[in-house]
Design a protein around this motif. Structure first.
Motif, mmCIF file in Angstrom:
data_model
loop_
_atom_site.group_PDB
_atom_site.id
_atom_site.type_symbol
_atom_site.label_atom_id
_atom_site.label_comp_id
_atom_site.label_asym_id
_atom_site.label_seq_id
_atom_site.Cartn_x
_atom_site.Cartn_y
_atom_site.Cartn_z
ATOM 1 N N GLU A 77 -25.845 -4.846 26.456
ATOM 2 C CA GLU A 77 -24.534 -5.255 26.214
ATOM 3 C C GLU A 77 -23.577 -4.624 25.910
ATOM 4 O O GLU A 77 -23.201 -5.239 25.833
ATOM 5 N N LYS A 78 -23.775 -3.627 26.134
ATOM 6 C CA LYS A 78 -22.310 -2.293 26.500
ATOM 7 C C LYS A 78 -21.900 -2.947 27.882
ATOM 8 O O LYS A 78 -20.721 -2.994 28.013
ATOM 9 N N GLN A 79 -22.435 -3.127 28.653
ATOM 10 C CA GLN A 79 -22.333 -3.742 29.709
ATOM 11 C C GLN A 79 -21.475 -5.378 30.089
ATOM 12 O O GLN A 79 -19.779 -5.305 30.347
ATOM 13 N N MET A 80 -22.088 -6.218 28.553
ATOM 14 C CA MET A 80 -21.417 -7.416 28.784
ATOM 15 C C MET A 80 -20.294 -6.890 28.211
ATOM 16 O O MET A 80 -19.351 -8.027 28.782
ATOM 17 N N ILE A 81 -19.964 -5.898 27.726
ATOM 18 C CA ILE A 81 -19.100 -6.117 26.950
ATOM 19 C C ILE A 81 -17.882 -5.384 27.511
ATOM 20 O O ILE A 81 -16.699 -6.097 27.649
ATOM 21 N N ASP A 82 -17.861 -4.790 28.131
ATOM 22 C CA ASP A 82 -17.396 -3.930 29.279
ATOM 23 C C ASP A 82 -16.873 -5.382 30.025
ATOM 24 O O ASP A 82 -15.283 -5.743 30.755
ATOM 25 N N ASP A 83 -17.763 -6.019 30.630
ATOM 26 C CA ASP A 83 -17.142 -7.377 31.693
ATOM 27 C C ASP A 83 -16.050 -7.882 30.662
ATOM 28 O O ASP A 83 -15.327 -8.562 31.176
ATOM 29 N N TRP A 84 -16.512 -8.145 29.238
ATOM 30 C CA TRP A 84 -15.386 -9.183 28.598
ATOM 31 C C TRP A 84 -13.968 -8.625 28.773
ATOM 32 O O TRP A 84 -13.161 -9.011 28.650
ATOM 33 N N SER A 113 -14.274 2.913 21.897
ATOM 34 C CA SER A 113 -14.691 4.150 23.843
ATOM 35 C C SER A 113 -13.496 2.410 24.117
ATOM 36 O O SER A 113 -12.770 3.439 24.878
ATOM 37 N N LEU A 114 -13.576 1.316 24.646
ATOM 38 C CA LEU A 114 -12.625 0.925 25.273
ATOM 39 C C LEU A 114 -11.825 0.742 25.542
ATOM 40 O O LEU A 114 -10.453 0.513 25.784
#
Length: 164
Positions: free
Chosen positions: A144-151, A57-58
């Motif tokens: 985990e999704k929030q962390m992946i978004d930030d990265w 999705s990202l």
């Protein structure tokens, strides 16, 4: 007959557009050896599927012609997995201490077949319970999704969109 030919042309155009669009490929190296995954094979597979879908999705934010290849080598989900004697499933307890989520990964970002960025990162969300999240409390991978978004926004797109 003419209508049938139009359908084929439309299908070919859609296929070509899909091939030219951005995408993400996610591979997991020895997921059975990850630090923290559910014990049930079905639950493990679900976590990996959900993480892959989130990366994909990202990938929609990538410009046309860019491809992101991610190799995940370890996952430590937020909280601790506590077995329950009276139930078939485990429960995840999140206390907000040293139980933050982390993911080890390497990545390659390509533009039309040329590598434009690559690296190896350890994603961590040490303040996972103190941050406002766009993901609902019912989402088991919200931290985990929030962390992946930030990265993704920092390392891949170079923006701070979605970061707080």
């Amino acid at each position: 007959m003419r209508l049938h030919a139009r359908k084929w042309v439309a299908a070919a155009l859609l296929a070509a557009a899909g091939a030219a669009s951005a995408g993400v490929t996610v591979n997991y190296v020895k997921p059975d050896e990850f630090i923290d995954m559910p014990r049930s094979p079905q639950d493990r597979e679900q976590v990996l599927r959900d993480l892959s879908r989130h990366f994909a999705s990202l990938g929609k934010e990538l410009p046309a012609g860019q491809e992101l290849k991610v190799t995940v080598t370890d996952v430590d989900l937020a909280g601790w997995l506590e077995p329950r004697r009276w139930a078939m499933d485990d429960i995840r307890i999140m206390r907000g201490g040293a139980d933050w989520p982390s993911i080890d990964l390497s990545y390659t970002l390509e533009q039309n077949g040329q590598v434009i960025r690559s690296g190896k990162d350890t994603l961590k969300n040490m303040m996972y319970q103190q941050r406002i999240s766009k993901y609902t409390a019912s989402d088991p991978l919200r931290y985990e999704k929030q962390m992946i978004d930030d990265w993704f926004h920092k390392a891949i797109t170079g923006s701070q969109v979605g970061s707080r």
